[in-house]
Design an enzyme around this catalytic site. Structure first.
Site, short mmCIF file in Angstrom:
data_model
loop_
_atom_site.label_atom_id
_atom_site.label_comp_id
_atom_site.label_asym_id
_atom_site.label_seq_id
_atom_site.Cartn_x
_atom_site.Cartn_y
_atom_site.Cartn_z
N GLU A 1 -0.59 12.89 3.36
CA GLU A 1 -1.36 12.16 2.43
C GLU A 1 -2.12 11.41 3.81
O GLU A 1 -2.20 12.03 4.74
CB GLU A 1 -0.60 10.84 1.82
CG GLU A 1 0.38 10.07 2.92
CD GLU A 1 1.36 9.07 2.22
OE1 GLU A 1 0.77 8.49 1.14
OE2 GLU A 1 2.30 8.53 2.99
N LYS B 1 6.73 1.34 0.11
CA LYS B 1 5.58 0.55 0.67
C LYS B 1 6.16 -0.40 1.32
O LYS B 1 6.47 -1.80 1.27
CB LYS B 1 4.71 0.08 -0.81
CG LYS B 1 3.39 -0.11 -0.01
CD LYS B 1 2.15 -0.31 -1.22
CE LYS B 1 1.05 -0.70 -0.65
NZ LYS B 1 0.22 0.16 0.29
N LEU C 1 3.54 8.20 -0.38
CA LEU C 1 3.49 6.94 -1.45
C LEU C 1 2.93 7.63 -2.70
O LEU C 1 1.61 8.01 -2.46
CB LEU C 1 2.80 5.63 -0.66
CG LEU C 1 2.60 4.51 -1.80
CD1 LEU C 1 4.08 3.59 -1.56
CD2 LEU C 1 1.59 3.40 -1.51
N HIS D 1 20.40 -7.00 13.30
CA HIS D 1 19.86 -5.83 12.82
C HIS D 1 20.46 -5.77 11.02
O HIS D 1 19.90 -5.31 10.02
CB HIS D 1 20.47 -4.56 13.08
CG HIS D 1 19.40 -4.09 14.42
ND1 HIS D 1 19.47 -4.74 15.66
CD2 HIS D 1 18.50 -3.17 14.47
CE1 HIS D 1 18.39 -4.64 16.47
NE2 HIS D 1 17.97 -3.38 16.05
N ARG E 1 5.89 -1.37 -8.81
CA ARG E 1 6.26 -0.53 -7.49
C ARG E 1 6.64 -1.42 -6.57
O ARG E 1 7.61 -1.19 -5.65
CB ARG E 1 4.76 -0.07 -6.95
CG ARG E 1 5.18 1.14 -5.90
CD ARG E 1 4.08 1.80 -5.24
NE ARG E 1 2.83 1.02 -4.89
CZ ARG E 1 1.74 1.55 -4.57
NH1 ARG E 1 1.50 2.87 -4.83
NH2 ARG E 1 0.79 0.69 -4.12
N TYR F 1 5.43 -4.62 0.28
CA TYR F 1 4.08 -5.29 0.01
C TYR F 1 3.36 -4.53 -0.83
O TYR F 1 3.74 -3.29 -1.38
CB TYR F 1 3.45 -5.58 1.27
CG TYR F 1 2.70 -4.29 1.89
CD1 TYR F 1 3.36 -3.37 2.47
CD2 TYR F 1 1.30 -4.16 1.79
CE1 TYR F 1 2.57 -2.05 3.05
CE2 TYR F 1 0.65 -2.94 2.08
CZ TYR F 1 1.43 -2.10 2.90
OH TYR F 1 0.66 -0.86 2.97
N ARG G 1 18.29 -13.11 14.79
CA ARG G 1 18.20 -11.85 14.75
C ARG G 1 19.24 -11.00 14.91
O ARG G 1 20.01 -10.95 15.76
CB ARG G 1 17.08 -11.51 15.89
CG ARG G 1 16.93 -9.99 16.12
CD ARG G 1 15.78 -9.92 17.02
NE ARG G 1 15.37 -8.43 17.24
CZ ARG G 1 16.01 -7.23 17.57
NH1 ARG G 1 17.15 -7.75 18.08
NH2 ARG G 1 15.59 -6.31 17.72
O1 PSZ Z 1 -7.39 -2.19 1.99
C1 PSZ Z 1 -6.79 -0.96 2.19
O2 PSZ Z 1 -7.26 -0.26 3.21
C2 PSZ Z 1 -5.69 -0.44 1.19
S1 PSZ Z 1 -5.10 -1.01 0.03
C3 PSZ Z 1 -3.98 0.00 -0.25
C4 PSZ Z 1 -4.11 0.94 0.63
C5 PSZ Z 1 -5.00 0.50 1.81
N1 PSZ Z 1 -3.43 2.11 0.62
C6 PSZ Z 1 -2.20 2.23 0.02
C7 PSZ Z 1 -1.76 3.61 0.28
C8 PSZ Z 1 -0.95 3.77 1.48
O3 PSZ Z 1 -0.76 2.82 2.19
C9 PSZ Z 1 -0.30 5.23 1.62
C10 PSZ Z 1 0.31 5.46 3.07
N2 PSZ Z 1 -0.55 6.12 1.04
C11 PSZ Z 1 -1.24 5.91 -0.18
C12 PSZ Z 1 -1.77 4.86 -0.53
C13 PSZ Z 1 -2.52 4.60 -1.87
O4 PSZ Z 1 -2.06 3.72 -2.79
P1 PSZ Z 1 -2.74 2.94 -3.93
O5 PSZ Z 1 -3.54 3.79 -4.67
O6 PSZ Z 1 -1.70 2.37 -4.80
O7 PSZ Z 1 -3.47 2.02 -3.16
#
Ligand code: PSZ
Length: 284
Positions: free
Chosen positions: A178, A146, A202, A101, A51, A32, A99
């Site tokens: 992170e 992601k 990420l 895997h 990405r 996503y 379903r």
């Molecule tokens: O709405 C929200 O709370 C959001 S929108 C994007 C995120 C949160 N986070 C993205 C993210 C992440 O899920 C993890 C595990 N690490 C880093 C980030 C930051 O990524 P960017 O800057 O691309 O959103």
């Protein structure tokens, strides 16, 4: 009327055709993106779409559209739903199939769904900073993807929320990786430190914007990880994400960072970030 995108068309919520067999439900088998909208315009949309395709490729999924078509869908959603400030959410799952895997037959097409939502900037937290809680990073070893599989992130965020913290500061083997939904930065002696973009984090689009701003402003930045002990002793700490932008961190586990207020380098980066976006400067 809110317009959604699903199954190749723009549609209303009551008409969404979602299958119980979607592998997103069964396995979190999908990827996503969240793209910010400022002043009706998508911000760093190409980077997010790129990405999305990289995440899909890493899990051996083929998105049934081109990057250009996905961009167009995101733009259309923001426009048709008259979003001024908010975001577009896009997800792609490996499709719907009974379903098992292992991957379904190649005739099963990935399901692309998306929507746009109005959502104000979190200005109070951006201005005042937020407290965070340190939480052990128990996630898998492909955090560069992601993925919809977010249980580790969800549990960490909940742990932070239960003690009134806005974010979890994740650490693996004593090293800060992170946040549960953000990237982490520390400032010590005028140099900014952040975890290198490898499989443990990420590579945030906002993180990459900050790296660019540091270059422009000639602020020293090292993509070198710091430990949780070092984090407590940083002069400044901040986190970045699409919706949080550049958000100061004022304490970890109740211990103040620096003087307990947003730091000067954090402020400098926030100003430079805002300068790129006309609607932020206009205060809209
Ligand atoms: O709405 C929200 O709370 C959001 S929108 C994007 C995120 C949160 N986070 C993205 C993210 C992440 O899920 C993890 C595990 N690490 C880093 C980030 C930051 O990524 P960017 O800057 O691309 O959103």
């Amino acid at each position: 009327m809110t317009l959604y995108f699903m199954d190749g068309k723009f549609t209303e919520q009551g008409e969404l055709n979602i299958s119980i067999d979607d592998r997103g439900y069964y396995f979190g088998d999908g990827v996503y993106e969240v793209i910010k909208v400022y002043g009706g315009e998508l911000y760093t949309a190409e980077e997010h779409i790129s990405r999305l395709f990289q995440s899909a490729a890493k899990v051996k999924m083929t998105i049934p559209y081109s990057e250009g078509q996905m961009l167009e869908i995101a733009r259309e959603l923001a426009l048709c739903n008259t979003i001024s400030v908010g975001h577009v959410y896009i997800q792609v799952t490996r499709g719907a199939a009974p379903r098992t895997h292992q991957f379904p037959a190649s005739t099963v097409v990935p399901v692309v769904s998306a929507y746009a939502i109005q959502n104000p900037r979190p200005t109070s937290n951006i201005d005042n900073g937020v407290p965070v809680k340190s939480v052990e990073d128990i996630r898998w070893l492909r955090c560069d993807i992601k993925s919809l599989n977010l249980l580790g992130n969800v549990l960490a965020k909940q742990e932070a929320y239960e003690v009134n913290c806005a974010e979890a500061l994740l650490h693996r083997d004593g090293v800060v990786t992170e946040g549960s939904s953000s990237n982490m930065f520390g400032v010590k002696g005028g140099t900014i430190y952040t975890h290198p973009a490898n499989n443990l984090i990420l590579n945030g689009i906002t993180r990459q914007v900050v790296l660019g701003l540091c270059q422009e402003l000639a602020v020293p930045l090292k993509e070198t990880a710091f430990t949780i002990e070092e984090a407590f002793k940083m002069d400044e700490l901040f986190l970045t994400s699409t919706t949080s932008e550049i958000m100061p961190i004022t304490s970890i586990d109740g211990h103040s960072i620096g003087s307990g207020i947003p730091g000067t380098l954090t402020r400098k980066l926030q100003k430079a970030f805002a300068l790129q976006i006309p609607s932020i400067i206009a205060g809209e």
